[in-house]
Design a protein around this motif. Sequence first.
Motif, short mmCIF file in Angstrom:
data_model
loop_
_atom_site.label_atom_id
_atom_site.label_comp_id
_atom_site.label_asym_id
_atom_site.label_seq_id
_atom_site.Cartn_x
_atom_site.Cartn_y
_atom_site.Cartn_z
N THR A 7 28.79 55.27 37.84
CA THR A 7 29.67 54.12 37.65
C THR A 7 28.82 52.85 37.65
OG1 THR A 7 30.15 53.61 40.00
CG2 THR A 7 31.46 55.34 38.97
N PHE A 8 29.33 51.80 37.01
CA PHE A 8 28.60 50.53 36.91
C PHE A 8 29.56 49.37 37.14
CE2 PHE A 8 27.47 47.02 33.82
CZ PHE A 8 26.53 46.41 34.65
N GLY A 9 29.18 48.47 38.07
CA GLY A 9 30.03 47.31 38.33
C GLY A 9 29.53 46.51 39.50
N GLU A 10 30.43 45.77 40.13
CA GLU A 10 30.08 44.89 41.24
C GLU A 10 30.67 45.40 42.54
OE1 GLU A 10 29.84 40.16 42.21
OE2 GLU A 10 31.58 40.81 41.05
N ILE A 11 29.86 45.47 43.57
CA ILE A 11 30.37 45.70 44.92
C ILE A 11 30.34 44.35 45.64
CG2 ILE A 11 28.10 46.38 45.85
CD1 ILE A 11 29.67 48.28 47.76
N MET A 12 31.43 44.05 46.33
CA MET A 12 31.57 42.75 46.99
C MET A 12 31.73 42.90 48.49
SD MET A 12 34.20 40.78 44.44
CE MET A 12 35.30 42.18 44.34
N LEU A 13 31.40 41.82 49.17
CA LEU A 13 31.72 41.70 50.58
C LEU A 13 33.21 41.42 50.68
CD1 LEU A 13 30.65 41.36 53.56
CD2 LEU A 13 30.43 38.93 53.04
N ARG A 14 33.93 42.23 51.44
CA ARG A 14 35.38 42.04 51.61
C ARG A 14 35.64 41.46 53.00
NH1 ARG A 14 40.46 46.40 51.35
NH2 ARG A 14 41.30 45.82 53.37
N LEU A 15 36.29 40.30 53.02
CA LEU A 15 36.67 39.64 54.27
C LEU A 15 38.19 39.58 54.32
CD1 LEU A 15 34.10 36.67 54.24
CD2 LEU A 15 33.89 38.89 55.39
N SER A 16 38.79 40.37 55.20
CA SER A 16 40.25 40.45 55.25
C SER A 16 40.77 39.95 56.59
CB SER A 16 40.72 41.89 55.00
OG SER A 16 40.02 42.81 55.81
N THR A 17 41.92 39.31 56.54
CA THR A 17 42.54 38.82 57.77
C THR A 17 42.97 40.02 58.61
OG1 THR A 17 44.70 38.70 56.69
CG2 THR A 17 43.36 36.69 56.70
N PRO A 18 42.82 39.95 59.94
CA PRO A 18 43.21 41.08 60.79
C PRO A 18 44.72 41.35 60.69
CG PRO A 18 41.82 39.54 61.99
CD PRO A 18 42.20 38.87 60.71
N GLY A 19 45.08 42.62 60.61
CA GLY A 19 46.48 42.99 60.56
C GLY A 19 47.18 42.37 59.37
N TYR A 20 48.29 41.70 59.66
CA TYR A 20 49.06 41.05 58.60
C TYR A 20 49.03 39.53 58.73
CZ TYR A 20 50.77 45.77 57.81
OH TYR A 20 50.85 47.12 57.55
N THR A 21 48.02 39.00 59.40
CA THR A 21 47.94 37.55 59.57
C THR A 21 47.62 36.86 58.25
OG1 THR A 21 45.62 37.73 60.23
CG2 THR A 21 47.25 37.65 62.00
N GLU A 37 34.33 49.97 40.72
CA GLU A 37 33.48 51.12 40.38
C GLU A 37 32.78 51.71 41.60
OE1 GLU A 37 33.83 48.36 36.84
OE2 GLU A 37 33.38 48.12 38.96
N ALA A 38 32.50 50.86 42.58
CA ALA A 38 31.93 51.37 43.84
C ALA A 38 32.94 52.27 44.55
CB ALA A 38 31.51 50.21 44.75
N ASN A 39 34.21 51.86 44.52
CA ASN A 39 35.26 52.67 45.14
C ASN A 39 35.35 54.05 44.49
OD1 ASN A 39 35.82 50.28 46.50
ND2 ASN A 39 37.63 49.80 45.30
#
Length: 344
Positions: A7-21, A37-39
């Motif tokens: 696969t070829f593409g971009e992998i990113m840093l994922r910053l998600s809010t905790p829970g449903y905040t 593509e990383a997934n």
Amino acid sequence: MSKKVVTFGEIMLRLSTPGYTRFVQAQNFDVTFGGGEANVAVSLSNYGFESYFVTKLPKHEIGQSAVNHLRRFGVKDDYIVRGGDRIGIYFLETGASQRASKVIYDRANSAVALMKKGEVDWKKVFENAAWFHWTGITPALGKNAQEILNEACETAKSMGVTVSCDLNFRAKMWTTEEAQAVMKPLMKYVDVCIANEEDAEKSLGLKADKTNVEAGKLDEEGYFNVAKKLKETYGFQAVSITLRESYSASRNGWSALLLDDKDCKEPYRSRRYDIDIVDRVGGGDSFASGLIYGLLTKENSKEALEFAVAASCLKHTIPGDFNLVSVDEVEKLIKSGGSGRVER
């Protein structure tokens, strides 16, 4: 012997809010990595394939963290180019009930977006490869990514590698006009096309009639017709469309259809799952990887589609981008129907 997939593409840093905040509430972020593509590469590695992910990442510690994260799940990094200044970032606010999830991108001038032709030896990459997968997110990164992707597709096709594309239109990255100008010419390289309820319209200009996904309603015949039009127009070996009935941010109906040259000469509709969602990001990628696995290993394409839908159903219950399930767990869901009983 395990099959080699690329696969070829971009992998990113994922910053998600905790829970449903909400973003405006957040005092900190949960950190992980992800990208279309990383997934897919991670899922295929979990299924036992020799899975390679091609990208470009900075040499600094955050870039190395992304590489290490892929290695945790067995993805091979032999063809990852190191260089550039930054890794793309995306921020995620997880919705609930009637409040939708939100994504904010911070990915301009990332290492892979500024990558140049010649940095990857595609002939070496595709040696003994069975499959190459990409998504519509990659050419949306800009001209450089488009040129490299075109080179990759040409090489894969010349070497007899099956090519799949998940159309994956992203309105925050480009317009429908820009997408269609780039995506339509690339379709000549694609053997297996994967789309969702709006991708075929936004990326290739083919619309399903009488469908309002936001109202939780699907007109199957409309999607059957889109699948047929896609196949007729571009000569794909197979077309698969995921069917998401969005009752709320927390609950979706999930199924898919497949049209191919082998077992599904008329569109075949999979089993439908009602899902209480934990994290829907990566749901489409988990479907794509399940379909790739199924088409490479199953006796017929109907079984392949059922595997893909079940695998993706399970992904919706897992936090993070990656679908961390095994083949056995997917097969168990297909057989059981998904009672969710505790395994003791």
